[in-house]
Motif scaffolding. Sequence first.
Motif, short mmCIF file in Angstrom:
data_model
loop_
_atom_site.label_atom_id
_atom_site.label_comp_id
_atom_site.label_asym_id
_atom_site.label_seq_id
_atom_site.Cartn_x
_atom_site.Cartn_y
_atom_site.Cartn_z
N THR A 19 0.84 -1.20 0.00
CA THR A 19 0.00 0.00 0.00
C THR A 19 0.88 1.25 0.00
O THR A 19 2.11 1.18 0.18
N ALA A 20 0.25 2.41 -0.16
CA ALA A 20 1.00 3.67 -0.16
C ALA A 20 1.69 3.89 1.18
O ALA A 20 2.84 4.36 1.24
N ARG A 21 1.00 3.56 2.28
CA ARG A 21 1.61 3.72 3.61
C ARG A 21 2.82 2.80 3.77
O ARG A 21 3.84 3.18 4.35
N GLU A 22 2.70 1.58 3.24
CA GLU A 22 3.83 0.65 3.33
C GLU A 22 5.00 1.14 2.48
O GLU A 22 6.16 1.04 2.90
N ARG A 23 4.71 1.67 1.30
CA ARG A 23 5.77 2.21 0.46
C ARG A 23 6.48 3.38 1.16
O ARG A 23 7.71 3.52 1.09
N ALA A 24 5.70 4.19 1.87
CA ALA A 24 6.30 5.32 2.58
C ALA A 24 7.22 4.83 3.70
O ALA A 24 8.30 5.38 3.93
N LEU A 25 6.80 3.78 4.40
CA LEU A 25 7.62 3.22 5.46
C LEU A 25 8.92 2.65 4.89
O LEU A 25 10.01 2.86 5.44
N VAL A 26 8.81 1.94 3.77
CA VAL A 26 10.01 1.38 3.13
C VAL A 26 10.95 2.51 2.71
O VAL A 26 12.17 2.44 2.93
N ASP A 27 10.40 3.57 2.11
CA ASP A 27 11.22 4.68 1.67
C ASP A 27 11.94 5.33 2.85
O ASP A 27 13.13 5.66 2.77
N ARG A 28 11.23 5.46 3.97
CA ARG A 28 11.84 6.08 5.15
C ARG A 28 12.95 5.19 5.71
O ARG A 28 14.01 5.67 6.11
N ALA A 29 12.72 3.87 5.72
CA ALA A 29 13.73 2.96 6.23
C ALA A 29 14.99 2.98 5.36
O ALA A 29 16.11 2.98 5.86
N VAL A 30 14.80 3.02 4.04
CA VAL A 30 15.95 3.06 3.14
C VAL A 30 16.75 4.34 3.35
O VAL A 30 17.98 4.34 3.40
N ARG A 31 16.04 5.46 3.47
CA ARG A 31 16.74 6.73 3.69
C ARG A 31 17.53 6.72 4.99
O ARG A 31 18.63 7.25 5.08
N ALA A 32 16.95 6.08 6.03
CA ALA A 32 17.64 6.03 7.32
C ALA A 32 18.93 5.21 7.21
O ALA A 32 19.95 5.54 7.81
N VAL A 33 18.89 4.15 6.42
CA VAL A 33 20.06 3.28 6.28
C VAL A 33 21.17 3.98 5.51
O VAL A 33 22.35 3.91 5.88
N VAL A 34 20.82 4.69 4.45
CA VAL A 34 21.86 5.31 3.62
C VAL A 34 22.22 6.72 4.09
O VAL A 34 23.09 7.36 3.51
N GLY A 35 21.52 7.19 5.12
CA GLY A 35 21.87 8.47 5.70
C GLY A 35 21.33 9.67 4.99
O GLY A 35 21.81 10.78 5.20
N GLU A 36 20.33 9.50 4.13
CA GLU A 36 19.74 10.63 3.44
C GLU A 36 18.68 11.28 4.32
O GLU A 36 17.97 10.61 5.06
N PRO A 37 18.54 12.60 4.24
CA PRO A 37 17.51 13.27 5.05
C PRO A 37 16.11 12.91 4.57
O PRO A 37 15.87 12.67 3.40
N GLU A 38 15.19 12.83 5.55
CA GLU A 38 13.80 12.55 5.20
C GLU A 38 13.13 13.82 4.69
O GLU A 38 13.42 14.92 5.15
N SER A 39 12.25 13.64 3.73
CA SER A 39 11.49 14.80 3.25
C SER A 39 10.33 15.06 4.19
O SER A 39 9.85 14.17 4.88
N ASP A 40 9.89 16.31 4.22
CA ASP A 40 8.76 16.66 5.07
C ASP A 40 7.45 16.18 4.49
O ASP A 40 6.45 16.06 5.19
N GLY A 41 7.43 15.94 3.17
CA GLY A 41 6.19 15.50 2.54
C GLY A 41 6.01 14.01 2.72
O GLY A 41 6.75 13.34 3.40
#
Length: 399
Positions: free
Chosen positions: A358-380
């Motif tokens: 789902t869209a919520r699951e995709r958002a969680l995956v995106d946030r987890a990947v960003r946390a691993v690679v050290g990229e800042p999270e977007s506010d959107g």
Amino acid sequence: MRIIHTSDWHLGRTFHGVELLDDQMAALSHLAAVVAEESADVVVVAGDVYDRSVPSADAVRVYDRGLAEIAAAGAQIVITSGNHDSPTRLGSGSGFASAGGLHLRTSIEEIDEPVVLGDEFGEVAIYGIPYLEPETARRHLGVDDARTHTEVLRAAMDRVRADLTTRSTRSVVAAHAFVVGALASGSERSISVGGVETVGAETFSGIDYVALGHLHSPQQLGEAVRYSGSLLPYSFGERSDHKSVWVVDLDADGVADVRARELPMVRGLSSLAGTLDELLTDESLSQVEDHYVEAVLTDPVRPVDAMRRLRERFPHAVHVRWDRPHLGGGLDYRARVHGRTDAEIIAAFVTDVRDAPTARERALVDRAVRAVVGEPESDGGSGGELTLFEIEPDVAESA
């Protein structure tokens, strides 16, 4: 003399976790009925009476009841041990039991001590050769250099033939071994330990009838060398087998006739494939509703609670597997992931094992990947905090 040849009872065995003792008791009752109908004199059991060396109390009770029914049908019983049995436990009380018509031959020391029975033509010597583990048996048999089943079984048969030279009798050998040319069904446990497990049929030369155990499908390697197979099917690979025993008639010269006597099917086995809805609604499957069932589900999305729903129609379903239809052209893994982001690969994995995230699951995956690679999270994005516990249960299970 009329002999019933059977083997591989495997009392106490389970089938995909389901207890089979009731089925096994029913099969032994069918065997006793055959003994009575055929007016058999002897039942020869060629090993693997139990499924484990320390059988359960319930398995021992089934064994005791089965023997009692066979004896009441009018036959004496000769039993040797297989690779699943404990020779010591199975042979316990053998001296006392023989007085009641139960002859247990489970020790190497008794290989050349036959059970001698008589008919109108004279005596018949029935030898029991238990399963011989080369490393242990070679010392007892005086062949210290032996390393294979062929070598130790040949030594055992030399003892049998030496004893036969002192008698004017017909002969029967019950042995538990894998003979060259026979076909395994898949539910047998390998008897190879550090050497070749098969032996040649010529090892048993000079014997009027050889009653073999270990392989679960009835088959013959010669007119007088045969496997009876197991009493019940113990794998779905045996679902088309016709379980049977051999009825062996001996006359003055040896084997006069051998014929198969089929045993009634206690419960059928069926392998089914299709979507869950197809299996639950297909009217042509009504005839297998009481079978043991394994099902391969082909739904594009893994069905929820599939086993419970299957058992509503097939109460004896024992195994279910999801085989999602493969989509695409069968590219290798490197080609499939080339040019895709980590988030896209993870989303594809979730789709493969369940369905599209789902869209919520995709958002969680995106946030987890960003946390691993050290990229800042977007506010959107999804807005608000997401935790693993907000994933749908099936995703957590898949992970």
